[in-house]
Design a protein around this motif. Structure first.
Motif, PDB file in Angstrom:
ATOM      1  N   ASP A 296     -47.339   2.196 -11.021  1.00  0.00           N
ATOM      2  CA  ASP A 296     -46.148   2.699 -10.327  1.00  0.00           C
ATOM      3  C   ASP A 296     -44.921   2.420 -11.193  1.00  0.00           C
TER       4      ASP A 296
ATOM      5  N   SER B 138     -52.897   9.018 -12.753  1.00  0.00           N
ATOM      6  CA  SER B 138     -52.889   8.490 -11.384  1.00  0.00           C
ATOM      7  C   SER B 138     -51.553   8.827 -10.731  1.00  0.00           C
ATOM      8  N   TYR B 139     -51.608   9.267  -9.482  1.00  0.00           N
ATOM      9  CA  TYR B 139     -50.392   9.627  -8.750  1.00  0.00           C
ATOM     10  C   TYR B 139     -49.615   8.378  -8.366  1.00  0.00           C
TER      11      TYR B 139
ATOM     12  N   PRO C   7     -47.894   6.051  -5.802  1.00  0.00           N
ATOM     13  CA  PRO C   7     -48.262   5.843  -4.393  1.00  0.00           C
ATOM     14  C   PRO C   7     -47.413   6.661  -3.424  1.00  0.00           C
ATOM     15  N   GLN C   8     -46.152   6.923  -3.795  1.00  0.00           N
ATOM     16  CA  GLN C   8     -45.279   7.742  -2.953  1.00  0.00           C
ATOM     17  C   GLN C   8     -44.803   8.978  -3.724  1.00  0.00           C
ATOM     18  N   SER C   9     -45.732   9.698  -4.293  1.00  0.00           N
ATOM     19  CA  SER C   9     -45.352  10.880  -5.066  1.00  0.00           C
ATOM     20  C   SER C   9     -44.737  11.943  -4.173  1.00  0.00           C
TER      21      SER C   9
ATOM     22  N   GLN D 258     -56.318  14.623  -2.003  1.00  0.00           N
ATOM     23  CA  GLN D 258     -55.040  14.453  -2.691  1.00  0.00           C
ATOM     24  C   GLN D 258     -54.053  15.534  -2.270  1.00  0.00           C
TER      25      GLN D 258
ATOM     26  N   GLN E 192     -46.248  14.088   2.393  1.00  0.00           N
ATOM     27  CA  GLN E 192     -45.110  13.301   1.919  1.00  0.00           C
ATOM     28  C   GLN E 192     -43.806  13.833   2.534  1.00  0.00           C
TER      29      GLN E 192
END
Length: 417
Positions: free
Chosen positions: A150, A242-243, A245-247, A304, A311
């Motif tokens: 992150d 990796s995305y 966590p709050q993309s 995903q 979001q």
């Protein structure tokens, strides 16, 4: 004599370049011209599949930055551009305000709910993407580093000289990613994260897809990117993505130019992208994106997609109002003084390691920005950035502000020796 000839040839070269840049974009008969902010690789699969359709027309792309397209489409030379494919709501807002886009009707609700309200009458979302970290595992292993997950991880001194990033003034995709950070963490803490991470940068890439390419080449070990650029590279086993966590979700928009000479064909291509078949193609990993229609539960990418769809939306009104502020602040704080910034952070990291304790007072000097949270959302104050003189005056004052803070930080570090 030789120098004189070289100068003459250079002048001729510049003149020819200006002539070529000023020529209109000419479309061949039965050809759609699509201006896009995406790289050629990001659009190739979509266009290839479209060309297999009965009676489809050829699509030629103009791949440019948002600023370059804005400049091109503001001129009369852009008459032959038919449609826009972009992830930049800022570009579409500008074109709509200048009456360059044709109104659209009968757009599916599952698409339009993803579009900022101010551009819903002219733009349609056909796909979505998210933000995260592209990582070169081989480069990571060579430096014996753990994988960052992150933004907070990017601030750690272990990643000194290992990260890559683009500038929001060069990439609207990167601008949206940085705005997501500022909106999620808040103005002050968001800039603290950005400035601390910038101390670990190798360089600032001129384009967002350039970050992905440089990480692939091993110039850096990791960097924040949009998924569609990263996913296209994941056949390389050295790379992983990796995305955050709050993309935040970043839609891909299509809009038709008001002066398109092939408006019917342009709309047919848009409808194709929204059709079940078009959405299946956009669901293919070859695009690096996700469709706007929900994937079936047995699709490996469905989970995903659902995370991204759920979001909270970005505050696009705020993004559009403070676009110039964020771009100019980033370049003044980071891009234009990257070497000095890295030196200051290197000195701070060294001092904290030697003393075995954090130095919050010095960190504060290196992570503050000269605009407070209230002004960052003050529409009357932000509107002044439309005045070039005001904007340039602010940047000069900021430069002095950052220089003074850095001098104070270095002086305090020297006192600790």
């Amino acid at each position: 004599m030789f120098c004189h000839r070289v100068k003459t040839l250079c002048k001729i070269g510049v003149l020819l370049s200006l002539i070529l840049l000023s020529r209109p974009v000419l479309a061949q008969h039965g050809e759609l011209v699509m201006a896009t902010t995406f790289s050629p690789g990001a659009t190739a699969w979509i266009i290839q599949r479209w060309q297999t359709q009965p009676d489809s027309v050829t699509i030629r792309t103009l791949n440019r930055t948002s600023a370059s397209l804005e400049q091109l489409l503001d001129t009369s030379n852009a008459e032959n551009v038919d449609l826009i494919l972009t992830s930049s709501p800022m570009l579409l807002q500008h074109l709509q305000e200048h009456q360059k886009l044709a109104p659209l009707e009968d757009i599916p609700q599952n698409s339009q709910r993803l579009v900022p309200e101010s551009i819903r009458s002219t733009s349609v979302a056909v796909a979505i993407s998210g933000f995260g970290l592209l990582i070169n595992r081989s480069a990571l292993a060579a430096r014996h580093l753990p994988a960052p997950a992150d933004w907070d991880d990017l601030m750690h001194p272990r990643y000194q000289g290992a990260l890559l990033m683009s500038s929001p003034s060069r990439s609207d995709t990167n601008h949206l990613m940085i705005e997501a950070l500022l909106q999620q963490k808040g103005w002050a803490q968001g800039w603290e994260t950005l400035l601390a991470s910038a101390g670990n940068l190798v360089t600032i890439s001129s384009r967002s897809f350039g970050v992905a390419d440089k990480i692939k080449s091993g110039l850096g070990v990791a960097g924040p990117v949009i998924d569609n650029y990263a996913n296209l590279l994941l056949n390389d086993l050295h790379l992983t993505f990796s995305y955050f966590p709050q993309s935040a979700v970043s839609p891909t928009y299509v809009a038709v130019l008001k002066k398109s000479q092939h408006a019917a064909e342009a709309r047919r291509f848009m409808r194709y992208l929204l059709s079940p078949e078009g959405q299946r193609i956009l669901a293919d990993a070859n695009t690096g994106k996700y469709p706007v229609t929900p994937l079936s539960s047995d699709n490996p990418r469905a989970a995903q997609q659902a995370v991204l769809m759920n979001q909270p939306p970005l505050n696009y009104r705020l993004i559009l109002k403070r676009q110039q502020l964020v771009q100019r602040m980033f370049d003044t704080a980071i891009s234009f003084r990257l070497a000095q910034l890295k030196d200051a952070w290197r000195a701070l990291h060294s001092a904290e390691a030697r003393l075995k304790r954090p130095l919050p007072e010095i960190r504060s000097l290196l992570t503050r920005v000269p605009v407070d949270a209230a002004n960052s959302e003050n529409e009357a104050w932000l509107a002044q950035f439309d005045n070039k003189s005001f904007a340039e005056q602010q940047m000069m004052e900021w430069q002095l502000w950052f220089l003074n803070n850095q001098r104070q930080a270095i002086n305090k570090l020297e006192e600790l020796k």
